[in-house]
Design a protein around this motif. Structure first.
Motif, PDB file in Angstrom:
ATOM      1  N   PRO A   1      -1.702   8.554 -12.451  1.00 49.47           N
ATOM      2  CA  PRO A   1      -1.564   8.356 -11.007  1.00 49.47           C
ATOM      3  C   PRO A   1      -2.882   8.135 -10.279  1.00 49.47           C
ATOM      4  O   PRO A   1      -2.902   7.441  -9.251  1.00 49.47           O
ATOM      5  N   ASP A   2      -3.989   8.679 -10.789  1.00 47.76           N
ATOM      6  CA  ASP A   2      -5.267   8.484 -10.096  1.00 47.76           C
ATOM      7  C   ASP A   2      -5.659   7.007 -10.081  1.00 47.76           C
ATOM      8  O   ASP A   2      -6.103   6.482  -9.061  1.00 47.76           O
ATOM      9  N   ILE A   3      -5.500   6.349 -11.220  1.00 41.99           N
ATOM     10  CA  ILE A   3      -5.799   4.911 -11.277  1.00 41.99           C
ATOM     11  C   ILE A   3      -4.757   4.131 -10.478  1.00 41.99           C
ATOM     12  O   ILE A   3      -5.074   3.198  -9.740  1.00 41.99           O
ATOM     13  N   LEU A   4      -3.523   4.533 -10.614  1.00 45.01           N
ATOM     14  CA  LEU A   4      -2.446   3.852  -9.878  1.00 45.01           C
ATOM     15  C   LEU A   4      -2.734   3.856  -8.376  1.00 45.01           C
ATOM     16  O   LEU A   4      -2.560   2.837  -7.694  1.00 45.01           O
ATOM     17  N   ALA A   5      -3.189   4.980  -7.867  1.00 43.24           N
ATOM     18  CA  ALA A   5      -3.477   5.086  -6.426  1.00 43.24           C
ATOM     19  C   ALA A   5      -4.529   4.064  -6.004  1.00 43.24           C
ATOM     20  O   ALA A   5      -4.457   3.493  -4.913  1.00 43.24           O
ATOM     21  N   LYS A   6      -5.499   3.793  -6.891  1.00 39.90           N
ATOM     22  CA  LYS A   6      -6.546   2.819  -6.548  1.00 39.90           C
ATOM     23  C   LYS A   6      -6.035   1.391  -6.602  1.00 39.90           C
ATOM     24  O   LYS A   6      -6.475   0.526  -5.857  1.00 39.90           O
ATOM     25  N   VAL A   7      -5.097   1.153  -7.505  1.00 42.32           N
ATOM     26  CA  VAL A   7      -4.660  -0.219  -7.779  1.00 42.32           C
ATOM     27  C   VAL A   7      -3.518  -0.663  -6.854  1.00 42.32           C
ATOM     28  O   VAL A   7      -3.414  -1.839  -6.483  1.00 42.32           O
TER      29      VAL A   7
ATOM     30  N   LEU B   1       5.917   9.067  -6.615  1.00 43.10           N
ATOM     31  CA  LEU B   1       5.709   9.226  -5.168  1.00 43.10           C
ATOM     32  C   LEU B   1       4.754   8.170  -4.628  1.00 43.10           C
ATOM     33  O   LEU B   1       4.985   7.588  -3.565  1.00 43.10           O
ATOM     34  N   LEU B   2       3.695   7.912  -5.374  1.00 44.68           N
ATOM     35  CA  LEU B   2       2.718   6.911  -4.930  1.00 44.68           C
ATOM     36  C   LEU B   2       3.362   5.534  -4.819  1.00 44.68           C
ATOM     37  O   LEU B   2       3.127   4.796  -3.859  1.00 44.68           O
ATOM     38  N   ILE B   3       4.150   5.189  -5.811  1.00 45.54           N
ATOM     39  CA  ILE B   3       4.794   3.868  -5.796  1.00 45.54           C
ATOM     40  C   ILE B   3       5.767   3.769  -4.623  1.00 45.54           C
ATOM     41  O   ILE B   3       5.795   2.779  -3.893  1.00 45.54           O
ATOM     42  N   ARG B   4       6.535   4.809  -4.416  1.00 42.51           N
ATOM     43  CA  ARG B   4       7.490   4.780  -3.296  1.00 42.51           C
ATOM     44  C   ARG B   4       6.782   4.623  -1.958  1.00 42.51           C
ATOM     45  O   ARG B   4       7.281   3.978  -1.048  1.00 42.51           O
ATOM     46  N   ALA B   5       5.616   5.260  -1.844  1.00 42.83           N
ATOM     47  CA  ALA B   5       4.920   5.279  -0.550  1.00 42.83           C
ATOM     48  C   ALA B   5       4.069   4.028  -0.326  1.00 42.83           C
ATOM     49  O   ALA B   5       3.550   3.828   0.769  1.00 42.83           O
ATOM     50  N   ALA B   6       3.922   3.196  -1.354  1.00 43.72           N
ATOM     51  CA  ALA B   6       2.960   2.089  -1.268  1.00 43.72           C
ATOM     52  C   ALA B   6       3.463   0.917  -0.429  1.00 43.72           C
ATOM     53  O   ALA B   6       2.683   0.048  -0.051  1.00 43.72           O
TER      54      ALA B   6
END
Ligand code: SF4
Length: 194
Positions: free
Chosen positions: A104-110, A147-152
């Motif tokens: 998720p840390d990398i996902l958040a950046k990308v 959660l990150l994907i949903r919020a993006a």
């Protein structure tokens, strides 16, 4: 970026778009049904494809292709993933990322730089997850990625590879309960996908 394969034309990897597909080398999971072992097990790796040659190809195909898919393997293991995505975007392509959700840390950046995310949910959370992905996994990281994907605010899907040897119909039902009622969810048959 270590690239183990490149498909120049695909109608099935990016919903609604004509896309090229970049397959990255290396994965932190060991799913027993994996149909890309040559991208997972280092002893099966072939000579990497250079990104420069892919970039030149993409430059020439502007206007003919709509998008580029990053899949693997697990693309978020590549240190220069964001840099390469930005290079691809600079040519005007939409970008889709396929991920197992473990990073998720990398996902958040990308996520701010992609247009579509497809994330595997291998099994219901709990013991079943490690059995299906073949390694010990922290559910928390998978939940964070969801959660990150949903919020993006981008197009996305969650997806599960269905193989009766590793996941039951009941397991699929449990995964569906982890998702919102209208959340995009795809079940892929492991045998048909081989
Ligand atoms: S996450 Fe994907 S690439 Fe990695 S082992 Fe599992 S099926 Fe194969």
């Amino acid at each position: 970026m270590k690239i183990g394969g490149f498909v120049k034309f695909s109608l099935i990897d990016y919903p609604g778009k004509v896309a090229a597909v970049i397959f990255t080398q290396g994965c932190n999971f060991r799913c027993p049904y994996c149909h890309n072992p040559q991208l997972v097990y280092p002893e099966l790796f072939t000579d990497p494809v250079s990104f420069e040659s892919i970039f030149d190809f993409l430059k020439e195909r502007r206007g003919l292709l709509d998008g580029v898919v990053f899949c693997g393997g697990e693309p978020t293991l590549q240190e220069d993933l964001l840099e390469i995505i930005c290079k691809v975007r600079s040519l005007g392509y939409a970008v889709k990322l396929d991920t197992n959700g473990s990073n998720p840390d990398i996902l958040a950046k990308v996520l701010p730089y992609i247009d579509y995310a497809a994330m595997d949910i291998k099994a219901p959370f709990g013991d079943a997850y490690a059995r299906v992905c073949g390694v010990t996994i922290n559910d928390y990281e998978i939940r964070r990625s969801m959660l990150l994907i949903r919020a993006a605010g981008l197009a996305y899907e969650f997806r599960t590879t269905f193989d009766l040897k590793y996941i039951s119909i009941e397991g699929i039902g449990k995964i569906k309960k982890m998702l919102g009622r209208h959340e995009p969810y795809t079940i892929r048959d492991a045998v048909l996908n081989r």
